[in-house]
Write a protein that holds these residues in place. Sequence first.
Motif, PDB file in Angstrom:
ATOM      1  N   VAL A 128      49.196  78.773 101.988  1.00 21.64           N
ATOM      2  CA  VAL A 128      50.043  78.917 103.174  1.00 21.64           C
ATOM      3  C   VAL A 128      50.917  77.675 103.208  1.00 21.64           C
ATOM      4  CG1 VAL A 128      50.092  79.079 105.685  1.00 21.64           C
ATOM      5  CG2 VAL A 128      48.322  80.301 104.388  1.00 21.64           C
ATOM      6  N   MET A 129      52.228  77.860 103.007  1.00 15.34           N
ATOM      7  CA  MET A 129      53.126  76.745 102.697  1.00 15.34           C
ATOM      8  C   MET A 129      54.226  76.555 103.744  1.00 15.34           C
ATOM      9  SD  MET A 129      53.885  74.526 100.150  1.00 15.34           S
ATOM     10  CE  MET A 129      53.338  75.221  98.583  1.00 15.34           C
ATOM     11  N   ASP A 130      54.312  75.332 104.260  1.00 18.89           N
ATOM     12  CA  ASP A 130      55.439  74.953 105.110  1.00 18.89           C
ATOM     13  C   ASP A 130      56.635  74.644 104.212  1.00 18.89           C
ATOM     14  OD1 ASP A 130      56.924  74.236 107.352  1.00 18.89           O
ATOM     15  OD2 ASP A 130      56.217  72.159 107.309  1.00 18.89           O
ATOM     16  N   ILE A 131      57.847  74.729 104.742  1.00 22.37           N
ATOM     17  CA  ILE A 131      59.027  74.450 103.921  1.00 22.37           C
ATOM     18  C   ILE A 131      59.421  72.984 103.987  1.00 22.37           C
ATOM     19  CG2 ILE A 131      61.526  74.779 103.788  1.00 22.37           C
ATOM     20  CD1 ILE A 131      61.154  77.699 104.104  1.00 22.37           C
TER      21      ILE A 131
ATOM     22  N   PRO B  69      48.237  81.023  92.294  1.00 20.43           N
ATOM     23  CA  PRO B  69      47.961  81.747  93.530  1.00 20.43           C
ATOM     24  C   PRO B  69      49.220  82.361  94.128  1.00 20.43           C
ATOM     25  CG  PRO B  69      48.139  79.425  94.001  1.00 20.43           C
ATOM     26  CD  PRO B  69      48.222  79.567  92.500  1.00 20.43           C
ATOM     27  N   ARG B  70      49.027  83.220  95.097  1.00 18.21           N
ATOM     28  CA  ARG B  70      50.139  83.748  95.880  1.00 18.21           C
ATOM     29  C   ARG B  70      50.524  82.702  96.924  1.00 18.21           C
ATOM     30  NH1 ARG B  70      51.768  88.308  93.052  1.00 18.21           N
ATOM     31  NH2 ARG B  70      49.888  89.250  92.221  1.00 18.21           N
ATOM     32  N   VAL B  71      51.779  82.690  97.292  1.00 20.96           N
ATOM     33  CA  VAL B  71      52.256  81.740  98.294  1.00 20.96           C
ATOM     34  C   VAL B  71      52.838  82.500  99.478  1.00 20.96           C
ATOM     35  CG1 VAL B  71      53.871  79.873  98.821  1.00 20.96           C
ATOM     36  CG2 VAL B  71      52.727  79.951  96.588  1.00 20.96           C
ATOM     37  N   LEU B  72      52.371  82.163 100.674  1.00 21.81           N
ATOM     38  CA  LEU B  72      52.898  82.706 101.920  1.00 21.81           C
ATOM     39  C   LEU B  72      53.587  81.565 102.649  1.00 21.81           C
ATOM     40  CD1 LEU B  72      53.160  84.941 104.061  1.00 21.81           C
ATOM     41  CD2 LEU B  72      50.906  84.256 104.915  1.00 21.81           C
ATOM     42  N   VAL B  73      54.901  81.658 102.789  1.00 21.87           N
ATOM     43  CA  VAL B  73      55.678  80.589 103.408  1.00 21.87           C
ATOM     44  C   VAL B  73      55.721  80.784 104.922  1.00 21.87           C
ATOM     45  CG1 VAL B  73      58.000  79.631 103.657  1.00 21.87           C
ATOM     46  CG2 VAL B  73      57.096  80.122 101.386  1.00 21.87           C
TER      47      VAL B  73
ATOM     48  N   ALA C 262      48.190  85.067 115.452  1.00 22.30           N
ATOM     49  CA  ALA C 262      47.091  84.821 114.517  1.00 22.30           C
ATOM     50  C   ALA C 262      46.767  86.055 113.697  1.00 22.30           C
ATOM     51  CB  ALA C 262      45.854  84.349 115.283  1.00 22.30           C
ATOM     52  N   ALA C 263      46.747  87.222 114.339  1.00 22.24           N
ATOM     53  CA  ALA C 263      46.410  88.460 113.629  1.00 22.24           C
ATOM     54  C   ALA C 263      47.431  88.763 112.539  1.00 22.24           C
ATOM     55  CB  ALA C 263      46.326  89.630 114.612  1.00 22.24           C
ATOM     56  N   GLU C 264      48.708  88.457 112.805  1.00 28.11           N
ATOM     57  CA  GLU C 264      49.756  88.712 111.812  1.00 28.11           C
ATOM     58  C   GLU C 264      49.648  87.737 110.644  1.00 28.11           C
ATOM     59  OE1 GLU C 264      53.749  90.089 113.715  1.00 28.11           O
ATOM     60  OE2 GLU C 264      52.811  88.718 115.145  1.00 28.11           O
ATOM     61  N   LEU C 265      49.292  86.503 110.948  1.00 30.87           N
ATOM     62  CA  LEU C 265      49.098  85.512 109.883  1.00 30.87           C
ATOM     63  C   LEU C 265      47.965  85.951 108.964  1.00 30.87           C
ATOM     64  CD1 LEU C 265      49.367  82.781 108.453  1.00 30.87           C
ATOM     65  CD2 LEU C 265      47.910  81.804 110.242  1.00 30.87           C
ATOM     66  N   LEU C 266      46.854  86.337 109.554  1.00 34.27           N
ATOM     67  CA  LEU C 266      45.696  86.750 108.759  1.00 34.27           C
ATOM     68  C   LEU C 266      46.009  87.999 107.944  1.00 34.27           C
ATOM     69  CD1 LEU C 266      42.978  86.147 111.486  1.00 34.27           C
ATOM     70  CD2 LEU C 266      43.427  84.721 109.475  1.00 34.27           C
ATOM     71  N   ARG C 267      46.723  88.934 108.552  1.00 35.79           N
ATOM     72  CA  ARG C 267      47.120  90.134 107.818  1.00 35.79           C
ATOM     73  C   ARG C 267      48.060  89.775 106.677  1.00 35.79           C
ATOM     74  NH1 ARG C 267      48.109  93.019 111.843  1.00 35.79           N
ATOM     75  NH2 ARG C 267      50.329  92.570 112.130  1.00 35.79           N
TER      76      ARG C 267
ATOM     77  N   ILE D 146      48.115  86.950 104.975  1.00 35.48           N
ATOM     78  CA  ILE D 146      47.328  86.335 103.901  1.00 35.48           C
ATOM     79  C   ILE D 146      46.627  87.401 103.074  1.00 35.48           C
ATOM     80  CG2 ILE D 146      45.318  84.877 103.404  1.00 35.48           C
ATOM     81  CD1 ILE D 146      46.108  83.200 105.874  1.00 35.48           C
ATOM     82  N   ARG D 147      46.017  88.360 103.752  1.00 32.82           N
ATOM     83  CA  ARG D 147      45.314  89.426 103.027  1.00 32.82           C
ATOM     84  C   ARG D 147      46.299  90.278 102.221  1.00 32.82           C
ATOM     85  NH1 ARG D 147      42.568  89.696 108.270  1.00 32.82           N
ATOM     86  NH2 ARG D 147      40.464  88.814 108.032  1.00 32.82           N
ATOM     87  N   THR D 148      47.478  90.492 102.782  1.00 33.24           N
ATOM     88  CA  THR D 148      48.471  91.325 102.101  1.00 33.24           C
ATOM     89  C   THR D 148      48.953  90.686 100.813  1.00 33.24           C
ATOM     90  OG1 THR D 148      49.232  92.313 104.192  1.00 33.24           O
ATOM     91  CG2 THR D 148      50.738  92.412 102.316  1.00 33.24           C
ATOM     92  N   VAL D 149      49.327  89.409 100.862  1.00 36.52           N
ATOM     93  CA  VAL D 149      49.833  88.762  99.655  1.00 36.52           C
ATOM     94  C   VAL D 149      48.711  88.566  98.635  1.00 36.52           C
ATOM     95  CG1 VAL D 149      51.747  87.649 100.860  1.00 36.52           C
ATOM     96  CG2 VAL D 149      49.599  86.410 100.573  1.00 36.52           C
TER      97      VAL D 149
END
Length: 227
Positions: free
Chosen positions: A53-56, A77-81, A109-114, A116-119
């Motif tokens: 989980v990456m900040d820009i 790994p996959r990266v979620l920005v 929070a639910a969207e963040l967790l979803r 992470i699971r998606t990527v």
Amino acid sequence: MTLRVLVADDQGVVRAGFAAVIDAEEDMTVVGEAADGAAAVRLTGELAPDVVVMDIRMPELDGIAATRLITGRPGGPRVLVLTTFDLDAHVFDALRAGASGFLLKDVRAAELLRGIRTVAAGESVLAPSATRRLLRHYAGRPSSGIETGRVPAELNRLTARERSVLGLLASGLNNTEIAADLGITVGTVKSHVNAVLRKLALRDRVQATILAYDLGLARPHPPGTSL
């Protein structure tokens, strides 16, 4: 299987908040935290997370450059920005660097967790505003090779059916919708998508979508359509 997650953000409170939300999930664990892009790259190599989980905007090395280095490694790994800055350049730069997703930090929070699971599952996730920007960007581009009768070299690696699947994928259809459109099974669609990614050396559906737009194989649907 427990997803191993690395959180990279230069703001300690934000980083700790994301880590707490992720660690509270039974199927996730935070294996490390990084305060800058250079640390994110180093810890990725040491800890082998499934998702970063990456900040820009970070010191030493920004999130875009760090993403490019991380996704450039074989089997990386996959990266979620995640970012507070919803700017065109950030969307395009993050996705072209290899990120599998782009969300704003005010995400629930639910969207963040979803996300992470998606990527982690090899799919893509984009904030609605990022999707709209991506569609507007490509909708305004002039006609390219395939629309003028010239087949780009990359597409010569694909069968006719694989080209069709790539075009539909880039138009925003999911596997079930592609299967219905082409009259084939969902399993066959998955096989074609995997073949497209392998033949074109793409990490996921986001990169496939961008390439399809670049080659003129697909044209975006009106704003509001998700990838």
